[in-house]
Design a protein around this motif. Structure first.
Motif, PDB file in Angstrom:
ATOM      1  N   GLY A  39       0.818  -1.215   0.000  1.00 23.92           N
ATOM      2  CA  GLY A  39       0.000   0.000   0.000  1.00 23.92           C
ATOM      3  C   GLY A  39       0.850   1.263   0.000  1.00 23.92           C
ATOM      4  O   GLY A  39       0.524   2.234  -0.684  1.00 23.92           O
ATOM      5  N   GLN A  40       1.933   1.257   0.749  1.00 21.45           N
ATOM      6  CA  GLN A  40       2.813   2.420   0.785  1.00 21.45           C
ATOM      7  C   GLN A  40       3.503   2.627  -0.569  1.00 21.45           C
ATOM      8  O   GLN A  40       3.648   3.756  -1.026  1.00 21.45           O
ATOM      9  CB  GLN A  40       3.865   2.260   1.883  1.00 21.45           C
ATOM     10  CG  GLN A  40       3.312   2.369   3.281  1.00 21.45           C
ATOM     11  CD  GLN A  40       4.338   2.016   4.337  1.00 21.45           C
ATOM     12  OE1 GLN A  40       5.070   1.041   4.212  1.00 21.45           O
ATOM     13  NE2 GLN A  40       4.387   2.827   5.385  1.00 21.45           N
ATOM     14  N   ILE A  41       3.895   1.546  -1.201  1.00 18.69           N
ATOM     15  CA  ILE A  41       4.536   1.646  -2.517  1.00 18.69           C
ATOM     16  C   ILE A  41       3.538   2.148  -3.555  1.00 18.69           C
ATOM     17  O   ILE A  41       3.865   2.987  -4.397  1.00 18.69           O
ATOM     18  CB  ILE A  41       5.145   0.290  -2.932  1.00 18.69           C
ATOM     19  CG1 ILE A  41       6.315  -0.045  -2.000  1.00 18.69           C
ATOM     20  CG2 ILE A  41       5.605   0.323  -4.387  1.00 18.69           C
ATOM     21  CD1 ILE A  41       6.890  -1.426  -2.191  1.00 18.69           C
ATOM     22  N   ARG A  42       2.302   1.654  -3.479  1.00 17.68           N
ATOM     23  CA  ARG A  42       1.266   2.136  -4.408  1.00 17.68           C
ATOM     24  C   ARG A  42       1.007   3.623  -4.209  1.00 17.68           C
ATOM     25  O   ARG A  42       0.860   4.377  -5.174  1.00 17.68           O
ATOM     26  CB  ARG A  42      -0.028   1.356  -4.206  1.00 17.68           C
ATOM     27  CG  ARG A  42       0.015  -0.016  -4.803  1.00 17.68           C
ATOM     28  CD  ARG A  42      -1.361  -0.682  -4.769  1.00 17.68           C
ATOM     29  NE  ARG A  42      -1.276  -1.994  -5.350  1.00 17.68           N
ATOM     30  CZ  ARG A  42      -1.338  -3.107  -4.657  1.00 17.68           C
ATOM     31  NH1 ARG A  42      -1.496  -3.072  -3.347  1.00 17.68           N
ATOM     32  NH2 ARG A  42      -1.251  -4.276  -5.265  1.00 17.68           N
ATOM     33  N   PHE A  43       0.944   4.059  -2.949  1.00 14.09           N
ATOM     34  CA  PHE A  43       0.726   5.477  -2.675  1.00 14.09           C
ATOM     35  C   PHE A  43       1.887   6.310  -3.213  1.00 14.09           C
ATOM     36  O   PHE A  43       1.677   7.374  -3.795  1.00 14.09           O
ATOM     37  CB  PHE A  43       0.548   5.719  -1.170  1.00 14.09           C
ATOM     38  CG  PHE A  43       0.353   7.166  -0.843  1.00 14.09           C
ATOM     39  CD1 PHE A  43      -0.850   7.795  -1.109  1.00 14.09           C
ATOM     40  CD2 PHE A  43       1.377   7.905  -0.287  1.00 14.09           C
ATOM     41  CE1 PHE A  43      -1.040   9.143  -0.827  1.00 14.09           C
ATOM     42  CE2 PHE A  43       1.212   9.250   0.003  1.00 14.09           C
ATOM     43  CZ  PHE A  43      -0.005   9.875  -0.269  1.00 14.09           C
ATOM     44  N   LEU A  44       3.112   5.834  -3.028  1.00 15.34           N
ATOM     45  CA  LEU A  44       4.277   6.539  -3.556  1.00 15.34           C
ATOM     46  C   LEU A  44       4.200   6.646  -5.076  1.00 15.34           C
ATOM     47  O   LEU A  44       4.457   7.705  -5.651  1.00 15.34           O
ATOM     48  CB  LEU A  44       5.560   5.827  -3.133  1.00 15.34           C
ATOM     49  CG  LEU A  44       6.878   6.453  -3.554  1.00 15.34           C
ATOM     50  CD1 LEU A  44       7.021   7.859  -2.967  1.00 15.34           C
ATOM     51  CD2 LEU A  44       8.035   5.574  -3.132  1.00 15.34           C
ATOM     52  N   GLY A  45       3.813   5.556  -5.744  1.00 15.49           N
ATOM     53  CA  GLY A  45       3.653   5.577  -7.190  1.00 15.49           C
ATOM     54  C   GLY A  45       2.573   6.548  -7.628  1.00 15.49           C
ATOM     55  O   GLY A  45       2.739   7.288  -8.607  1.00 15.49           O
ATOM     56  N   LEU A  46       1.454   6.567  -6.906  1.00 15.28           N
ATOM     57  CA  LEU A  46       0.371   7.495  -7.216  1.00 15.28           C
ATOM     58  C   LEU A  46       0.827   8.939  -7.030  1.00 15.28           C
ATOM     59  O   LEU A  46       0.553   9.805  -7.866  1.00 15.28           O
ATOM     60  CB  LEU A  46      -0.834   7.197  -6.326  1.00 15.28           C
ATOM     61  CG  LEU A  46      -2.055   8.098  -6.505  1.00 15.28           C
ATOM     62  CD1 LEU A  46      -2.654   7.894  -7.893  1.00 15.28           C
ATOM     63  CD2 LEU A  46      -3.077   7.808  -5.428  1.00 15.28           C
ATOM     64  N   LEU A  47       1.535   9.189  -5.939  1.00 14.48           N
ATOM     65  CA  LEU A  47       2.042  10.538  -5.659  1.00 14.48           C
ATOM     66  C   LEU A  47       3.017  11.006  -6.742  1.00 14.48           C
ATOM     67  O   LEU A  47       2.903  12.129  -7.251  1.00 14.48           O
ATOM     68  CB  LEU A  47       2.716  10.561  -4.288  1.00 14.48           C
ATOM     69  CG  LEU A  47       3.245  11.899  -3.811  1.00 14.48           C
ATOM     70  CD1 LEU A  47       2.089  12.859  -3.556  1.00 14.48           C
ATOM     71  CD2 LEU A  47       4.062  11.702  -2.545  1.00 14.48           C
ATOM     72  N   LEU A  48       3.948  10.150  -7.129  1.00 18.67           N
ATOM     73  CA  LEU A  48       4.919  10.519  -8.163  1.00 18.67           C
ATOM     74  C   LEU A  48       4.236  10.715  -9.519  1.00 18.67           C
ATOM     75  O   LEU A  48       4.569  11.648 -10.263  1.00 18.67           O
ATOM     76  CB  LEU A  48       6.009   9.455  -8.262  1.00 18.67           C
ATOM     77  CG  LEU A  48       6.937   9.355  -7.050  1.00 18.67           C
ATOM     78  CD1 LEU A  48       7.862   8.154  -7.192  1.00 18.67           C
ATOM     79  CD2 LEU A  48       7.726  10.629  -6.868  1.00 18.67           C
ATOM     80  N   GLY A  49       3.288   9.843  -9.840  1.00 20.34           N
ATOM     81  CA  GLY A  49       2.542  10.010 -11.091  1.00 20.34           C
ATOM     82  C   GLY A  49       1.746  11.295 -11.108  1.00 20.34           C
ATOM     83  O   GLY A  49       1.682  11.994 -12.119  1.00 20.34           O
ATOM     84  N   GLY A  50       1.127  11.628  -9.975  1.00 21.54           N
ATOM     85  CA  GLY A  50       0.376  12.882  -9.873  1.00 21.54           C
ATOM     86  C   GLY A  50       1.275  14.102 -10.029  1.00 21.54           C
ATOM     87  O   GLY A  50       0.906  15.072 -10.686  1.00 21.54           O
ATOM     88  N   CYS A  51       2.454  14.047  -9.435  1.00 23.92           N
ATOM     89  CA  CYS A  51       3.410  15.161  -9.596  1.00 23.92           C
ATOM     90  C   CYS A  51       3.832  15.295 -11.058  1.00 23.92           C
ATOM     91  O   CYS A  51       3.922  16.406 -11.580  1.00 23.92           O
ATOM     92  CB  CYS A  51       4.632  14.943  -8.718  1.00 23.92           C
ATOM     93  SG  CYS A  51       4.322  15.149  -6.965  1.00 23.92           S
ATOM     94  N   GLY A  52       4.086  14.168 -11.693  1.00 21.57           N
ATOM     95  CA  GLY A  52       4.446  14.207 -13.110  1.00 21.57           C
ATOM     96  C   GLY A  52       3.334  14.774 -13.966  1.00 21.57           C
ATOM     97  O   GLY A  52       3.570  15.589 -14.864  1.00 21.57           O
ATOM     98  N   LEU A  53       2.105  14.371 -13.690  1.00 19.94           N
ATOM     99  CA  LEU A  53       0.957  14.894 -14.424  1.00 19.94           C
ATOM    100  C   LEU A  53       0.808  16.394 -14.209  1.00 19.94           C
ATOM    101  O   LEU A  53       0.545  17.143 -15.155  1.00 19.94           O
ATOM    102  CB  LEU A  53      -0.313  14.161 -14.002  1.00 19.94           C
ATOM    103  CG  LEU A  53      -1.605  14.600 -14.675  1.00 19.94           C
ATOM    104  CD1 LEU A  53      -1.528  14.356 -16.184  1.00 19.94           C
ATOM    105  CD2 LEU A  53      -2.789  13.884 -14.070  1.00 19.94           C
TER     106      LEU A  53
END
Length: 65
Positions: A39-53
């Protein structure tokens, strides 16, 4: 398509700087990340993807792409 290739190349350059300049700290960081839960890794991926977007949207509004 050329812009996508350039963006990918720039990403690889930036990703390569940290292990090149700070190899010990980079290794310690990845060891800590490996201990995260799924779950923490998924959240990190979501956060990084959101920053990129967010960066893509901001740049697209500020330029003529």
């Amino acid at each position: 398509m050329a812009i996508l290739a350039l963006a990918f190349g720039l990403m690889l350059i930036l990703e390569g700087l940290l292990p090149f300049v700070f190899p010990r700290q980079w290794r310690k960081t990845w060891e800590r990340i490996a201990q995260f839960s799924d779950g923490q890794i998924r959240f990190l991926g979501l956060l990084l993807g959101g920053c990129g977007l967010l960066i893509v949207v901001i740049v697209s509004f500020l330029t003529d792409f």
